[in-house]
Scaffold this motif. Sequence first.
Motif, PDB file in Angstrom:
ATOM      1  N   THR A   1       0.872  -1.230  -0.139  1.00 33.42           N
ATOM      2  CA  THR A   1       0.118   0.143   0.043  1.00 33.42           C
ATOM      3  C   THR A   1       0.772   1.144  -0.072  1.00 33.42           C
ATOM      4  O   THR A   1       0.448   2.185  -0.574  1.00 33.42           O
ATOM      5  CB  THR A   1      -0.909   0.119   1.022  1.00 33.42           C
ATOM      6  OG1 THR A   1      -0.507  -0.098   2.350  1.00 33.42           O
ATOM      7  CG2 THR A   1      -1.872  -1.258   1.032  1.00 33.42           C
TER       8      THR A   1
ATOM      9  N   GLU B   1       1.492   1.531  -3.667  1.00 32.34           N
ATOM     10  CA  GLU B   1       0.511   1.836  -4.367  1.00 32.34           C
ATOM     11  C   GLU B   1       0.241   3.387  -4.098  1.00 32.34           C
ATOM     12  O   GLU B   1      -0.154   3.899  -5.297  1.00 32.34           O
ATOM     13  CB  GLU B   1      -0.708   1.133  -4.028  1.00 32.34           C
ATOM     14  CG  GLU B   1      -0.707  -0.130  -4.777  1.00 32.34           C
ATOM     15  CD  GLU B   1      -1.875  -0.970  -4.103  1.00 32.34           C
ATOM     16  OE1 GLU B   1      -2.149  -2.151  -4.569  1.00 32.34           O
ATOM     17  OE2 GLU B   1      -2.655  -0.459  -3.239  1.00 32.34           O
ATOM     18  N   PHE B   2       0.092   3.986  -3.247  1.00 37.07           N
ATOM     19  CA  PHE B   2      -0.170   5.478  -2.652  1.00 37.07           C
ATOM     20  C   PHE B   2       1.061   6.123  -3.456  1.00 37.07           C
ATOM     21  O   PHE B   2       0.656   7.154  -3.997  1.00 37.07           O
ATOM     22  CB  PHE B   2       0.041   5.276  -1.247  1.00 37.07           C
ATOM     23  CG  PHE B   2      -0.695   6.829  -0.940  1.00 37.07           C
ATOM     24  CD1 PHE B   2      -2.023   6.918  -0.646  1.00 37.07           C
ATOM     25  CD2 PHE B   2       0.220   8.089  -0.916  1.00 37.07           C
ATOM     26  CE1 PHE B   2      -2.586   8.412  -0.293  1.00 37.07           C
ATOM     27  CE2 PHE B   2      -0.240   9.162  -0.472  1.00 37.07           C
ATOM     28  CZ  PHE B   2      -1.611   9.388  -0.249  1.00 37.07           C
TER      29      PHE B   2
ATOM     30  N   GLU C   1       2.882   5.641  -6.038  1.00 37.16           N
ATOM     31  CA  GLU C   1       2.868   5.745  -7.464  1.00 37.16           C
ATOM     32  C   GLU C   1       1.704   6.857  -7.919  1.00 37.16           C
ATOM     33  O   GLU C   1       1.756   7.405  -8.879  1.00 37.16           O
ATOM     34  CB  GLU C   1       2.570   4.361  -7.940  1.00 37.16           C
ATOM     35  CG  GLU C   1       3.976   3.400  -7.902  1.00 37.16           C
ATOM     36  CD  GLU C   1       3.991   2.208  -8.462  1.00 37.16           C
ATOM     37  OE1 GLU C   1       4.754   1.530  -8.814  1.00 37.16           O
ATOM     38  OE2 GLU C   1       2.621   1.607  -8.333  1.00 37.16           O
ATOM     39  N   LYS C   2       0.552   6.627  -7.300  1.00 36.31           N
ATOM     40  CA  LYS C   2      -0.678   7.419  -7.489  1.00 36.31           C
ATOM     41  C   LYS C   2      -0.208   8.860  -7.111  1.00 36.31           C
ATOM     42  O   LYS C   2      -0.816   9.903  -8.032  1.00 36.31           O
ATOM     43  CB  LYS C   2      -1.840   7.062  -6.858  1.00 36.31           C
ATOM     44  CG  LYS C   2      -2.571   5.921  -7.610  1.00 36.31           C
ATOM     45  CD  LYS C   2      -3.912   5.525  -6.967  1.00 36.31           C
ATOM     46  CE  LYS C   2      -4.500   4.297  -7.559  1.00 36.31           C
ATOM     47  NZ  LYS C   2      -5.531   3.731  -6.923  1.00 36.31           N
ATOM     48  N   TYR C   3       0.223   9.302  -5.886  1.00 39.82           N
ATOM     49  CA  TYR C   3       0.093  10.442  -5.315  1.00 39.82           C
ATOM     50  C   TYR C   3       1.312  11.135  -5.048  1.00 39.82           C
ATOM     51  O   TYR C   3       1.288  12.572  -4.525  1.00 39.82           O
ATOM     52  CB  TYR C   3      -0.841  10.427  -4.160  1.00 39.82           C
ATOM     53  CG  TYR C   3      -2.424  10.133  -4.811  1.00 39.82           C
ATOM     54  CD1 TYR C   3      -2.988  10.990  -5.604  1.00 39.82           C
ATOM     55  CD2 TYR C   3      -2.804   8.921  -3.982  1.00 39.82           C
ATOM     56  CE1 TYR C   3      -4.357  10.668  -5.977  1.00 39.82           C
ATOM     57  CE2 TYR C   3      -4.138   8.798  -4.401  1.00 39.82           C
ATOM     58  CZ  TYR C   3      -4.865   9.454  -5.268  1.00 39.82           C
ATOM     59  OH  TYR C   3      -6.150   9.234  -5.703  1.00 39.82           O
ATOM     60  N   ASP C   4       2.432  10.417  -4.896  1.00 34.95           N
ATOM     61  CA  ASP C   4       3.681  11.081  -4.431  1.00 34.95           C
ATOM     62  C   ASP C   4       4.868  10.304  -5.005  1.00 34.95           C
ATOM     63  O   ASP C   4       5.379   9.463  -4.467  1.00 34.95           O
ATOM     64  CB  ASP C   4       3.772  10.810  -2.945  1.00 34.95           C
ATOM     65  CG  ASP C   4       5.125  11.650  -2.473  1.00 34.95           C
ATOM     66  OD1 ASP C   4       5.801  12.086  -3.175  1.00 34.95           O
ATOM     67  OD2 ASP C   4       5.264  11.824  -1.093  1.00 34.95           O
TER      68      ASP C   4
ATOM     69  N   HIS D   1       0.249   9.743   2.727  1.00 32.40           N
ATOM     70  CA  HIS D   1      -0.310   8.510   3.184  1.00 32.40           C
ATOM     71  C   HIS D   1      -0.622   8.491   4.627  1.00 32.40           C
ATOM     72  O   HIS D   1      -1.798   7.793   4.966  1.00 32.40           O
ATOM     73  CB  HIS D   1       0.675   7.564   2.566  1.00 32.40           C
ATOM     74  CG  HIS D   1       0.174   6.064   2.329  1.00 32.40           C
ATOM     75  ND1 HIS D   1       0.904   5.082   2.165  1.00 32.40           N
ATOM     76  CD2 HIS D   1      -1.334   5.538   2.766  1.00 32.40           C
ATOM     77  CE1 HIS D   1      -0.129   3.745   2.319  1.00 32.40           C
ATOM     78  NE2 HIS D   1      -1.287   4.256   2.707  1.00 32.40           N
TER      79      HIS D   1
ATOM     80  N   ALA E   1      -3.352  14.841  -1.464  1.00 38.59           N
ATOM     81  CA  ALA E   1      -2.578  13.912  -2.328  1.00 38.59           C
ATOM     82  C   ALA E   1      -2.309  14.213  -3.760  1.00 38.59           C
ATOM     83  O   ALA E   1      -1.167  14.236  -4.459  1.00 38.59           O
ATOM     84  CB  ALA E   1      -3.240  12.585  -2.090  1.00 38.59           C
TER      85      ALA E   1
ATOM     86  N   ARG F   1       1.073  15.100  -5.894  1.00 38.37           N
ATOM     87  CA  ARG F   1       1.466  14.509  -7.323  1.00 38.37           C
ATOM     88  C   ARG F   1       1.785  15.681  -8.146  1.00 38.37           C
ATOM     89  O   ARG F   1       2.911  15.380  -8.951  1.00 38.37           O
ATOM     90  CB  ARG F   1       0.342  13.384  -7.706  1.00 38.37           C
ATOM     91  CG  ARG F   1       0.786  13.039  -9.069  1.00 38.37           C
ATOM     92  CD  ARG F   1      -0.461  12.598  -9.818  1.00 38.37           C
ATOM     93  NE  ARG F   1      -0.085  12.081 -11.138  1.00 38.37           N
ATOM     94  CZ  ARG F   1       0.295  10.938 -11.378  1.00 38.37           C
ATOM     95  NH1 ARG F   1       0.352   9.834 -10.336  1.00 38.37           N
ATOM     96  NH2 ARG F   1       0.866  10.383 -12.678  1.00 38.37           N
TER      97      ARG F   1
END
Lengths: 161, 161
Positions: free
Chosen positions: A26, A29-30, A32-35, A60, B63, B67
């Motif tokens: 997780t 995953e977090f 890669e999407k948001y940071d 996260h 978030a 990004r």
Amino acid sequence: MKERYFDDLKVGNRFQSEPFKVTGKTIIEFAEKYDPQKFHFNAKSAERSIFKGLTASGWHTAAITMRLFVKTLNFAEGAIGLGVDKLRWPNPVRPGDALRVRTEIIRLRPSRSKPNYGIIRLRNETKNQRGEIVQTMMASAMVSRRADARDHKPTDHKTTD
Amino acid sequence: MKERYFDDLKVGNRFQSEPFKVTGKTIIEFAEKYDPQKFHFNAKSAERSIFKGLTASGWHTAAITMRLFVKTLNFAEGAIGLGVDKLRWPNPVRPGDALRVRTEIIRLRPSRSKPNYGIIRLRNETKNQRGEIVQTMMASAMVSRRADARDHKPTDHKTTD
């Protein structure tokens, strides 16, 4: 589980969440999407980083803290976030950590513009399984008042604002 | 894309991100994981809420902002978040919104304890496609210095701290 309203709270009330286990999956995953910074999702970059291993994005940790806060307080009609101050991450969150959030109610006042709502000011402290603080913050949120309390003032609010 | 180091920045520098489209699906996914309040993931509850429709968790907006910030500034060895202040959500984010982040560099100083790093203070403002501000915040982050600049002081930092 008991549903809470603004009128059920008193200044000084403290709440402790259940633990929440953070996995490496997780964290990646977090990130890669948001940071999308390599040291948050790539094992080699994480090893070479100042943290010498994989760590969760601070956002996260903040998101997990929100989940734990929401589940613990269980407001009948939700809590609408107004703002956050002094968000700090004194220690990193790593795979396998189990986080808990302690919430303290700092201030309560009825909403000036919306009589069905009250404004709460709170402090959230997030710790790992070793008791190390991984996040602290202050927040303000708007929560519903009980129907029978909407004409009353709560006992524990500042009347000056 | 150009990789940035601490020494490439000057106080007053401004950056504008690409747009990022927010879908109802990702609003619901994020809320179910990290902000499980009905009005953030259930269509009927959303309609009945003060927002009269589905809105993103403020932490989701934060978030997405991270990004966009990370992609725009593109720090060579990443940016390590130290803290955030005055995080506010003046308008909600709704399905279909396209968000952009504007970053302004407020302050720069070399790290006192880590000579290979500098500390940046910045302001991020997140707007939707109509130019409405959906989030503002101040943040401090630690970023790497260029190898050849580690003995120098940058020109635009406060020397008092």
